[in-house]
Design a protein around this motif. Structure first.
Motif, short mmCIF file in Angstrom:
data_model
loop_
_atom_site.label_atom_id
_atom_site.label_comp_id
_atom_site.label_asym_id
_atom_site.label_seq_id
_atom_site.Cartn_x
_atom_site.Cartn_y
_atom_site.Cartn_z
N UNK A 296 0.85 -1.20 0.00
CA UNK A 296 0.00 0.00 0.00
C UNK A 296 0.87 1.24 0.00
N UNK A 297 0.36 2.33 -0.58
CA UNK A 297 1.13 3.56 -0.68
C UNK A 297 1.31 4.23 0.67
N UNK A 298 0.35 4.03 1.57
CA UNK A 298 0.40 4.70 2.88
C UNK A 298 -0.41 3.88 3.88
N UNK A 299 -0.21 4.14 5.17
CA UNK A 299 -1.06 3.48 6.17
C UNK A 299 -2.54 3.80 5.97
N UNK A 300 -2.84 5.03 5.59
CA UNK A 300 -4.25 5.41 5.36
C UNK A 300 -4.86 4.59 4.23
N UNK A 301 -4.10 4.36 3.17
CA UNK A 301 -4.60 3.54 2.07
C UNK A 301 -4.88 2.12 2.52
N UNK A 302 -3.98 1.59 3.34
CA UNK A 302 -4.16 0.22 3.83
C UNK A 302 -5.42 0.11 4.69
N UNK A 303 -5.61 1.06 5.58
CA UNK A 303 -6.78 1.02 6.45
C UNK A 303 -8.07 1.22 5.66
N UNK A 304 -8.05 2.09 4.68
CA UNK A 304 -9.23 2.30 3.84
C UNK A 304 -9.61 1.02 3.11
N UNK A 305 -8.62 0.29 2.64
CA UNK A 305 -8.87 -0.99 1.96
C UNK A 305 -9.56 -1.96 2.91
N UNK A 306 -9.04 -2.07 4.12
CA UNK A 306 -9.59 -3.03 5.08
C UNK A 306 -11.02 -2.65 5.48
N UNK A 307 -11.25 -1.37 5.70
CA UNK A 307 -12.61 -0.92 6.05
C UNK A 307 -13.57 -1.23 4.90
N UNK A 308 -13.14 -0.96 3.67
CA UNK A 308 -13.99 -1.26 2.52
C UNK A 308 -14.29 -2.74 2.39
N UNK A 309 -13.29 -3.59 2.62
CA UNK A 309 -13.49 -5.03 2.58
C UNK A 309 -14.43 -5.50 3.69
N UNK A 310 -14.29 -4.90 4.87
CA UNK A 310 -15.17 -5.26 5.99
C UNK A 310 -16.62 -4.95 5.66
N UNK A 311 -16.84 -3.79 5.09
CA UNK A 311 -18.21 -3.38 4.73
C UNK A 311 -18.77 -4.26 3.61
N UNK A 312 -17.93 -4.60 2.64
CA UNK A 312 -18.38 -5.44 1.52
C UNK A 312 -18.79 -6.83 2.01
N UNK A 313 -17.95 -7.42 2.85
CA UNK A 313 -18.25 -8.77 3.32
C UNK A 313 -19.39 -8.79 4.34
N UNK A 314 -19.60 -7.69 5.02
CA UNK A 314 -20.73 -7.63 5.97
C UNK A 314 -22.04 -7.86 5.22
N UNK A 315 -22.15 -7.26 4.04
CA UNK A 315 -23.38 -7.42 3.25
C UNK A 315 -23.54 -8.86 2.77
N UNK A 316 -22.45 -9.45 2.29
CA UNK A 316 -22.50 -10.81 1.77
C UNK A 316 -22.81 -11.81 2.88
N UNK A 317 -22.14 -11.65 4.02
CA UNK A 317 -22.31 -12.59 5.13
C UNK A 317 -23.71 -12.49 5.72
N UNK A 318 -24.20 -11.27 5.88
CA UNK A 318 -25.55 -11.08 6.42
C UNK A 318 -26.59 -11.71 5.50
N UNK A 319 -26.42 -11.51 4.19
CA UNK A 319 -27.38 -12.07 3.24
C UNK A 319 -27.30 -13.59 3.20
N UNK A 320 -26.14 -14.16 3.47
CA UNK A 320 -25.98 -15.62 3.38
C UNK A 320 -26.74 -16.36 4.47
N UNK A 321 -26.85 -15.73 5.64
CA UNK A 321 -27.49 -16.40 6.76
C UNK A 321 -26.64 -17.46 7.42
N UNK A 322 -25.39 -17.62 6.98
CA UNK A 322 -24.48 -18.63 7.54
C UNK A 322 -23.96 -18.15 8.88
N UNK A 323 -23.99 -19.04 9.87
CA UNK A 323 -23.49 -18.72 11.20
C UNK A 323 -22.40 -19.71 11.61
N UNK A 324 -21.39 -19.23 12.34
CA UNK A 324 -20.36 -20.16 12.83
C UNK A 324 -20.99 -21.20 13.76
N UNK A 325 -20.41 -22.38 13.80
CA UNK A 325 -20.90 -23.42 14.71
C UNK A 325 -20.18 -23.34 16.04
#
Length: 325
Positions: A296-325
């Motif tokens: 990553x070009x900077x720490x801010x870029x790295x953190x922005x990537x992770x936040x974006x990935x967290x938000x993207x997967x939150x939608x997919x995981x919530x829609x899936x209905x899959x829960x850890x055992x």
């Protein structure tokens, strides 16, 4: 009263000076990289060459400490609760630092995207959708046609319920309008690969490092890779888009610190990481673990990537209905 105010001011200035000096002299003692998984795995293989290179760049030992358990959540919690001084780092990935925040929301004692800061991305590990050679379809498109004609007949191996590959396969089902049967395995990759090779399981979404020798030797068939372009290691295997499978996910890795870590320390760690990733010995080691380096070009870029990935997967995981055992 004036004497008390003067004394308090002096104490405050003294503390500020001491803190500034500590940041200027960072690191002045060994640094730890906490790996959320057991020794010998993919994350460990990435952490150890980086630790050696960063030791030489920072002038202090950088040691790897494995803290496996609870899908990486033990390590997450440990680093969040460590001193925010740059001496305790986390080697996190797409599962631990993007998916777990949603999939383990009712169990996690921390909020990774808020309480940890990514100071640098390391790289991407491509995934390969592989099939048993006993499974009739020869291509991704043939697999889709077979799955549509035979709902819940196709089986796929999982390294665990609510794991990264699980959510990816659920997303594939949604995209393609098919329904398959998930078969979770414990005990690492070995039992799953054995079941694929033996024909007990039809499909698996696995990392490139594990898939490559089995595909090139003809023990497994590859339908698609997760990267936007074909991989030089598997030039005849199409991308997921080319195979009509939508998108498959490449895992990513990054280094994190507690979110209150001073900015000056974060910048030093970012530079040390990026300088390490330029070294030939590190490039060679990460290539052996099938990791494509993506600094990553900077720490801010790295953190922005992770936040974006967290938000993207939150939608997919919530829609899936899959829960850890």
């Amino acid at each position: 009263m004036k004497k008390l105010i003067t004394l308090a001011t002096a104490v405050a200035l003294g503390i500020a000076t001491t803190l500034a000096s500590a940041e200027d002299n960072f690191p002045s003692k060994p640094v730890k990289i906490i790996v959320p998984f057991a020794p010998g795995g993919a994350s460990d293989a990435i952490a150890r060459p980086l630790a050696l290179a960063m030791s030489q760049i920072l002038g202090q030992p950088v040691v790897v400490e494995n803290k496996p358990g609870a899908a990486g959540n033990i390590a997450l919690t440990h680093v969040v609760r460590s001193a925010a001084d740059g001496y305790t780092l986390l080697l996190g990935n797409i599962s631990t630092n993007a998916m777990n925040q949603t999939s383990y929301a009712d169990r996690l004692q921390v909020v990774p995207s808020k309480e940890l800061t990514a100071f640098g991305l390391i790289g991407l590990t491509p995934s390969v959708l592989v099939a048993s050679t006993n499974f009739a379809p020869k291509t991704g498109r043939e697999f889709l046609a077979f799955s549509k004609a035979n709902p819940e007949r196709v089986t796929y191996w999982l390294p665990g319920v609510a794991s990264g590959p699980h959510f990816d396969m659920v997303e594939l089902e949604r995209f393609a309008g098919i329904k398959m049967l998930a078969v979770p395995f414990s005990g690492g990759a070995g039992p799953g690969f054995a079941a694929l090779i033996g024909g007990q399981i039809d499909l698996g979404l696995v990392n490139l490092g594990g898939a490559l020798p089995l595909v090139t030797s003809g023990k497994l068939r590859a339908y698609a890779v997760s990267t936007p372009h074909r991989l030089p290691e598997l030039p005849d295997v199409p991308t997921a888009a080319e195979a009509g499978l939508g998108n498959l996910t490449s895992s990513w890795q990054a280094l994190f610190v507690p979110s209150e870590t001073p900015a000056q320390v974060v910048r030093k760690l970012h530079k040390a990481l990026n300088d390490s990733l330029k070294r030939d010995d590190v490039k060679e080691a990460l290539a052996k673990s099938s990791t494509i380096i993506t600094p990553s070009k900077s720490p801010d870029d790295a953190q922005a990537w992770v936040v974006g990935e967290t938000e993207r997967w939150a939608k997919i995981i919530t829609a899936s209905g899959v829960k850890p055992q």
